[in-house]
Scaffold this active site. Structure first.
Site, PDB file in Angstrom:
ATOM      1  N   ARG A 118      12.852 -35.888 -33.876  1.00 52.83           N
ATOM      2  CA  ARG A 118      14.295 -35.882 -34.595  1.00 52.83           C
ATOM      3  C   ARG A 118      15.201 -34.781 -34.238  1.00 52.83           C
ATOM      4  NH1 ARG A 118      14.157 -39.186 -39.602  1.00 52.83           N
ATOM      5  NH2 ARG A 118      13.138 -40.966 -38.908  1.00 52.83           N
ATOM      6  N   ARG A 160      20.456 -35.084 -38.703  1.00 55.99           N
ATOM      7  CA  ARG A 160      21.292 -34.612 -39.687  1.00 55.99           C
ATOM      8  C   ARG A 160      21.547 -33.236 -40.076  1.00 55.99           C
ATOM      9  NH1 ARG A 160      19.421 -38.862 -43.944  1.00 55.99           N
ATOM     10  NH2 ARG A 160      17.533 -38.408 -42.579  1.00 55.99           N
ATOM     11  N   ARG A 193      28.014 -39.457 -36.483  1.00 55.28           N
ATOM     12  CA  ARG A 193      27.658 -40.330 -37.531  1.00 55.28           C
ATOM     13  C   ARG A 193      28.475 -40.927 -38.068  1.00 55.28           C
ATOM     14  NH1 ARG A 193      25.996 -43.201 -40.564  1.00 55.28           N
ATOM     15  NH2 ARG A 193      24.098 -43.297 -41.877  1.00 55.28           N
ATOM     16  N   ASP A 246      16.180 -46.237 -33.257  1.00 53.84           N
ATOM     17  CA  ASP A 246      15.287 -46.340 -34.358  1.00 53.84           C
ATOM     18  C   ASP A 246      14.166 -47.105 -33.917  1.00 53.84           C
ATOM     19  OD1 ASP A 246      15.099 -44.945 -37.452  1.00 53.84           O
ATOM     20  OD2 ASP A 246      14.407 -46.897 -37.166  1.00 53.84           O
ATOM     21  N   TYR A 296       6.638 -51.917 -42.612  1.00 53.68           N
ATOM     22  CA  TYR A 296       8.085 -52.003 -43.222  1.00 53.68           C
ATOM     23  C   TYR A 296       8.552 -53.573 -43.201  1.00 53.68           C
ATOM     24  CZ  TYR A 296       8.975 -47.100 -42.238  1.00 53.68           C
ATOM     25  OH  TYR A 296       8.842 -45.363 -42.460  1.00 53.68           O
TER      26      TYR A 296
HETATM   27  O1  CP3 Z   1      13.397 -38.020 -32.447  1.00 50.15           O
HETATM   28  C1  CP3 Z   1      14.705 -38.505 -32.344  1.00 50.15           C
HETATM   29  O2  CP3 Z   1      15.613 -37.563 -32.430  1.00 50.15           O
HETATM   30  C2  CP3 Z   1      15.060 -39.916 -31.925  1.00 50.15           C
HETATM   31  C3  CP3 Z   1      15.377 -40.561 -32.763  1.00 50.15           C
HETATM   32  C4  CP3 Z   1      14.745 -41.372 -33.784  1.00 50.15           C
HETATM   33  C5  CP3 Z   1      15.188 -41.717 -35.230  1.00 50.15           C
HETATM   34  N1  CP3 Z   1      14.219 -42.433 -35.731  1.00 50.15           N
HETATM   35  C6  CP3 Z   1      16.481 -41.401 -35.621  1.00 50.15           C
HETATM   36  C7  CP3 Z   1      16.909 -41.595 -37.186  1.00 50.15           C
HETATM   37  C8  CP3 Z   1      13.395 -41.789 -33.811  1.00 50.15           C
HETATM   38  C9  CP3 Z   1      12.448 -41.691 -32.723  1.00 50.15           C
HETATM   39  C10 CP3 Z   1      12.991 -42.387 -34.923  1.00 50.15           C
HETATM   40  C11 CP3 Z   1      11.695 -43.190 -35.304  1.00 50.15           C
HETATM   41  C12 CP3 Z   1      11.511 -43.425 -36.588  1.00 50.15           C
HETATM   42  N2  CP3 Z   1      12.205 -44.353 -37.469  1.00 50.15           N
HETATM   43  C13 CP3 Z   1      10.217 -43.700 -37.069  1.00 50.15           C
HETATM   44  C14 CP3 Z   1       8.872 -43.010 -36.404  1.00 50.15           C
HETATM   45  C15 CP3 Z   1       8.851 -41.515 -36.671  1.00 50.15           C
HETATM   46  C16 CP3 Z   1       8.914 -40.832 -38.094  1.00 50.15           C
HETATM   47  O3  CP3 Z   1       9.951 -40.170 -38.141  1.00 50.15           O
HETATM   48  O4  CP3 Z   1       7.931 -41.256 -38.794  1.00 50.15           O
HETATM   49  C17 CP3 Z   1      10.355 -44.319 -38.486  1.00 50.15           C
HETATM   50  C18 CP3 Z   1       9.156 -44.486 -39.196  1.00 50.15           C
HETATM   51  C19 CP3 Z   1      11.605 -44.591 -38.515  1.00 50.15           C
HETATM   52  C20 CP3 Z   1      12.258 -45.224 -39.712  1.00 50.15           C
HETATM   53  C21 CP3 Z   1      13.356 -44.645 -40.282  1.00 50.15           C
HETATM   54  N3  CP3 Z   1      14.728 -44.368 -39.766  1.00 50.15           N
HETATM   55  C22 CP3 Z   1      13.175 -44.179 -41.568  1.00 50.15           C
HETATM   56  C23 CP3 Z   1      12.495 -44.328 -42.637  1.00 50.15           C
HETATM   57  C24 CP3 Z   1      14.517 -43.635 -41.923  1.00 50.15           C
HETATM   58  C25 CP3 Z   1      15.278 -43.210 -43.272  1.00 50.15           C
HETATM   59  C26 CP3 Z   1      14.853 -41.935 -43.466  1.00 50.15           C
HETATM   60  C27 CP3 Z   1      15.713 -40.881 -43.220  1.00 50.15           C
HETATM   61  O5  CP3 Z   1      15.347 -39.629 -42.747  1.00 50.15           O
HETATM   62  O6  CP3 Z   1      16.810 -40.867 -43.818  1.00 50.15           O
HETATM   63  C28 CP3 Z   1      15.433 -43.857 -40.646  1.00 50.15           C
HETATM   64  C29 CP3 Z   1      16.700 -43.354 -40.254  1.00 50.15           C
HETATM   65  C30 CP3 Z   1      16.935 -42.343 -39.136  1.00 50.15           C
HETATM   66  N4  CP3 Z   1      16.260 -42.416 -37.942  1.00 50.15           N
HETATM   67  C31 CP3 Z   1      17.638 -41.215 -39.266  1.00 50.15           C
HETATM   68  C32 CP3 Z   1      17.848 -40.746 -38.139  1.00 50.15           C
HETATM   69  C33 CP3 Z   1      18.448 -39.471 -37.077  1.00 50.15           C
HETATM   70  C34 CP3 Z   1      18.601 -40.703 -40.234  1.00 50.15           C
HETATM   71  C35 CP3 Z   1      19.549 -41.560 -40.570  1.00 50.15           C
HETATM   72  C36 CP3 Z   1      21.168 -41.145 -40.699  1.00 50.15           C
HETATM   73  O7  CP3 Z   1      21.706 -40.442 -39.495  1.00 50.15           O
HETATM   74  O8  CP3 Z   1      21.868 -41.616 -41.625  1.00 50.15           O
END
Ligand code: CP3
Length: 341
Positions: free
Chosen positions: A19, A23, A32, A69, A144
């Site tokens: 990540r 944010r 964003r 994602d 999911y």
């Molecule tokens: O690592 C990185 O920088 C690459 C980008 C990346 C994102 N999600 C961006 C993201 C990667 C590799 C993921 C993987 C991901 N997404 C996983 C597996 C890894 C982990 O973190 O457990 C999972 C389970 C998801 C599903 C997901 N995406 C959830 C549950 C959420 C919401 C939770 C939250 O943090 O808000 C997301 C959203 C998400 N994916 C964001 C980002 C930067 C935040 C959303 C935003 O910017 O509004």
């Protein structure tokens, strides 16, 4: 990073952060806001390239990870996905039988914008910086898809597994096939290596871990290598604990990602002799910093620094993480004295 993935111990160890584009960075929040919805950002090659590069410019990490994602795969399979601000992902309510009947053949066509992003990142990235592609592991995606949202304990998917095992197996087959073509396409578009995120592997029981974490991953590794024999693949089975060594041995991955709950003695003695390891600092240190962060960095290096190691967090940095703590972690790793076996 590629040398470590080939099994070499390198000093200082390469470093990136799960990540790392997110944010906690003001420049991410600005893009964003411009993008509109989170998925619009994932499907915009221009904006997704920009946010992928932000942490590379700011911190000089050794690897960039494609900004996307894991849930773009269910979206591309035809189960609509959206994100509710402040809550998380939602997926259209779909019966288990309908999920098991999804066609993995459609996935590449709908993920063209993401593959375009991979090419555009590779073109913009310094040649010494590794580009990682990724996808979600079948079990994590299934949790999911079945629940229609994130849940604390994955109860809907675990229940489906106990009550309708054959349908869950068919869904896993769909996801294995989609993952093989999607990861292969990312490697062809310019990714140097790929990581498979099994965030919810730890919700499975002992038998379930073998059947739904190890076995699908083994098939993905085999399928990708059949198409790209030189493919480098990192598996991240979060919560695997005592399963880490058999996961490493039986899936055939090139490296294993380790969460912060894992025993470092166990990882050094039982996992690192089989494959290079990646991890495992508690991401909370990115919030709290200070000497506690320094000690935690040193502890990872003391345990794992003598063997092949990719320094990382044990899970993604949270939105309240601080850039100054990221800088402090990187500086400490890069200035550290070499560890010897
Ligand atoms: O690592 C990185 O920088 C690459 C980008 C990346 C994102 N999600 C961006 C993201 C990667 C590799 C993921 C993987 C991901 N997404 C996983 C597996 C890894 C982990 O973190 O457990 C999972 C389970 C998801 C599903 C997901 N995406 C959830 C549950 C959420 C919401 C939770 C939250 O943090 O808000 C997301 C959203 C998400 N994916 C964001 C980002 C930067 C935040 C959303 C935003 O910017 O509004």
């Amino acid at each position: 990073m590629m040398a470590v993935l080939a099994g070499e111990a390198i000093w200082p160890p390469p470093i990136w952060m799960m990540r790392q584009a997110g944010r906690y960075l003001p420049e991410y929040r600005a893009v964003r806001a411009e993008a509109g919805s989170f998925l619009d950002l994932c499907y915009s090659p221009r904006l997704a390239t920009e946010v992928t590069l932000q942490p590379i410019r700011r911190f000089g990490f050794d690897a960039a990870i494609l900004f996307s994602d894991i849930l773009v795969v269910p979206d591309a399979l035809g189960q609509k996905v959206w994100f509710v601000e402040g809550e998380g992902p939602r997926l259209a309510e779909t019966s288990l039988d309908a999920l098991a009947d999804l066609d993995p053949g459609t996935v590449l066509e709908r993920l063209q914008p993401v593959l375009e992003t991979v090419g555009s990142i590779r073109a913009a990235l310094p040649s010494e910086t590794t580009l990682l592609g990724f996808c979600g592991a079948p079990w994590t995606l299934a949790t999911y898809m079945i629940a229609g949202r994130g849940t604390p304990d994955q109860m809907p998917a675990r229940r489906a597994l106990f009550e309708h095992r054959q349908a869950v197996e068919r869904l896993i087959d769909v996801l294995v096939e989609a993952s093989v073509v999607y990861l292969t396409a990312q490697l062809e578009a310019g990714a140097d290596a790929v990581q498979v995120f099994d965030t919810w592997a730890g919700s499975l029981d002992d038998e379930g871990f073998e059947a739904f974490a190890i076995e699908p991953m083994r098939r993905i590794v085999e399928g990708v290598r059949a198409r790209r024999p030189d493919a480098r693949i990192i598996g991240f089975p979060k919560g695997a604990g005592g399963h880490l060594a058999s996961y490493a041995r039986r899936t055939g991955v090139d490296a294993v990602g380790v969460d912060w709950q894992a025993s470092l003695d166990h990882v050094r003695d039982q996992v690192q002799p089989i494959v290079p390891v990646q991890g495992n600092l508690d991401p909370l240190h990115m919030v709290t910093g200070g000497e506690g962060l320094d000690r935690a960095v040193d502890r990872v290096l003391d345990h794992l620094g003598a063997g092949p190691l990719i320094f990382n967090l044990g899970h993604g940095i949270t939105p309240d993480g601080k850039a100054e703590n990221v800088e402090r972690m990187i500086a400490r790793v890069r200035k550290a004295e070499p560890r010897s076996a």
